[in-house]
Design an enzyme around this catalytic site. Structure first.
Site, short mmCIF file in Angstrom:
data_model
loop_
_atom_site.label_atom_id
_atom_site.label_comp_id
_atom_site.label_asym_id
_atom_site.label_seq_id
_atom_site.Cartn_x
_atom_site.Cartn_y
_atom_site.Cartn_z
N SER A 93 29.79 50.39 59.81
CA SER A 93 28.88 51.65 60.33
C SER A 93 29.46 52.39 61.44
CB SER A 93 27.41 51.03 60.69
OG SER A 93 26.27 51.96 60.74
N ASP A 119 22.70 52.44 50.13
CA ASP A 119 23.18 52.91 51.57
C ASP A 119 23.42 54.59 51.43
OD1 ASP A 119 24.33 53.17 54.08
OD2 ASP A 119 26.05 52.02 53.84
N HIS A 139 22.43 49.09 53.56
CA HIS A 139 23.02 49.31 54.88
C HIS A 139 22.77 48.21 55.83
CE1 HIS A 139 25.62 51.57 57.42
NE2 HIS A 139 24.69 51.26 58.55
#
Ligand code: NAG
Length: 406
Positions: A188, A346, A376
């Protein structure tokens, strides 16, 4: 009787709170709903605290995270765990006991929107222990500074300083790391930092020791288009809702939170923004960079006129150190071989897919690992009690790519 009625009412209230219509195909939807309900409760609590002026919303969230999640450095029979600074940043170090004399080395940046999280969190600690043990590798998990106190380029600077220190002889010798087998990785926002660091150091001719690989897990890579097909498709899919990602970006770039609606309208990247050239736009032109099966039926949202001057007020919007997807092909071509994980459900899916494509076009060997049922955060949440199948699967594949490529 009365008790069971109360129980039923409570249970259905809880189910109502937790229930969320999810796209079909998400791995174990009830587990994701539970995770989301947990996140939403914390978010609400911190919004209330923020509105009442008790504290900044991020502070309450980090406080909750640190109560629930941060654990002490505890060694186990297989892995020695210590906290020791790297390039000035607090860092958790995982050293496997026994095994080869010279070990692989992995520098890891945790996720959390440049504002939350720590390498000392249970989930990251457990991930790094597993990596250390399975790969016979030394893992260094860096606690770079966080927003809102620190904004761009502080997070990037910390990550880069840690990476430069990691690549020096004293550090490699101290931990018994093989200079030929080094990787930079992150998930991320940590994947964003890992990609940016890989670009900067790949183009540095003064370095004797370089990274052999970069492993990016659902990375965030650009802030110009909040209407990629994955942003459109997954805007209401937990846990990374589209407005939350816009808010993280504004916070990272040190811009006012009131710009959120403008970003969500793509008004900041309208065609009349003089700071954004056609060459820059082409680097995230998903109509060309994504295959038809990912573009699906979605249409680009490109405004002729937007909110004047915004892009100029936020110069970091087009800074490659913040948005690695905007790098020149020549810079990409000098980065190490890459692993890019993406998840169907995501908002950041297309950031990763476009980056994998651009790296490939630049001549870099890329493994693009896509999860049709992933969401995600799934890899790192794999250790929560409601661990999901796709979390385990993606973690195993990530580790086995490192095993084969490092
Ligand atoms: C986006 O820009 C258009 C055209 O300038 C304007 O009408 C609209 O209000 C803007 N939207 C936001 C959310 O700022």
């Amino acid at each position: 009787m009365r008790l069971s009625l109360a129980g039923a009412v409570l249970l259905s209230a809880a189910a109502y709170y937790v229930y969320l219509p999810l796209p079909s195909g998400v791995c174990e939807p009830w587990k994701l709903m539970l995770l989301d309900a947990l996140f939403r409760s914390f978010m609400r609590a911190s919004d209330v605290a923020h509105a009442l002026g008790v504290c900044h919303r991020v502070h309450l969230l980090s406080q909750v995270v640190s109560w629930l999640e941060v654990i002490e450095a505890r060694s186990c029979p297989a892995v020695h765990v210590t906290d020791s600074p790297l390039g000035g940043a607090p860092t958790r170090v995982f050293q496997p006991k026994g095994g080869r004399k010279l070990k692989r080395g992995i520098l890891y940046f945790h996720g959390g929107g440049w504002a939350l999280g720590s390498g000392r969190m249970r989930s990251y600690d457990l991930l790094c222990r597993k990596m250390a043990e399975d790969l016979d590798a030394v893992i260094m998990s860096v606690d770079y500074r966080l927003a809102p106190e620190a904004v761009f380029p502080s997070q990037y600077d910390d990550a880069l300083a840690a990476a430069r220190a990691f690549l020096t002889a004293p550090v490699l010798e101290r931990y018994g790391i093989d200079p030929e087998r080094l990787c930079v990785s992150g998930d991320s926002a940590g994947g964003n930092l890992a990609a940016a660091v890989a670009q900067r150091l790949g183009s540095d001719d003064t370095l004797k020791v370089k990274f052999k690989a970069q492993a990016l897990v659902y990375p965030v890579l650009q802030a110009l288009d909040f209407h990629t097909p994955s942003y459109q498709q997954n805007q209401a899919v937990p846990i990374l809702y589209r407005p939350i990602m816009a808010r993280f970006w504004l916070q990272y770039l040190g811009a006012d939170a009131s710009l959120e609606p403008l970003l969500l309208a793509n008004n900041h990247s309208s065609l009349d923004q003089p700071g954004i050239s056609a060459a820059v736009r082409s680097k995230l032109d998903w109509t060309a960079l994504l295959p038809a099966e990912r573009r699906k039926h979605f249409r680009p949202v490109v405004r002729e006129t937007g909110s004047p001057g915004v892009a100029d007020e936020m110069p970091a919007l087009t800074d490659v150190r913040a948005s690695p997807l905007l790098a020149e092909q020549g810079v990409l071509g000098r980065t190490p071989k890459a692993y890019v994980m993406t998840c169907e459900f995501d908002v950041l899916r297309d950031d990763g897919l476009m980056y994998a494509r651009r790296l490939q076009d630049a001549g870099v060997a890329v493994t693009s690992d896509h999860y049709e049922d992933g969401f995600h955060g799934c890899m790192v949440f794999a250790y929560l009690p409601m661990m999901s199948g796709v979390g385990r699967r993606s973690m195993n594949n990530y580790i086995s790519w490192l095993d084969q490529n490092l």
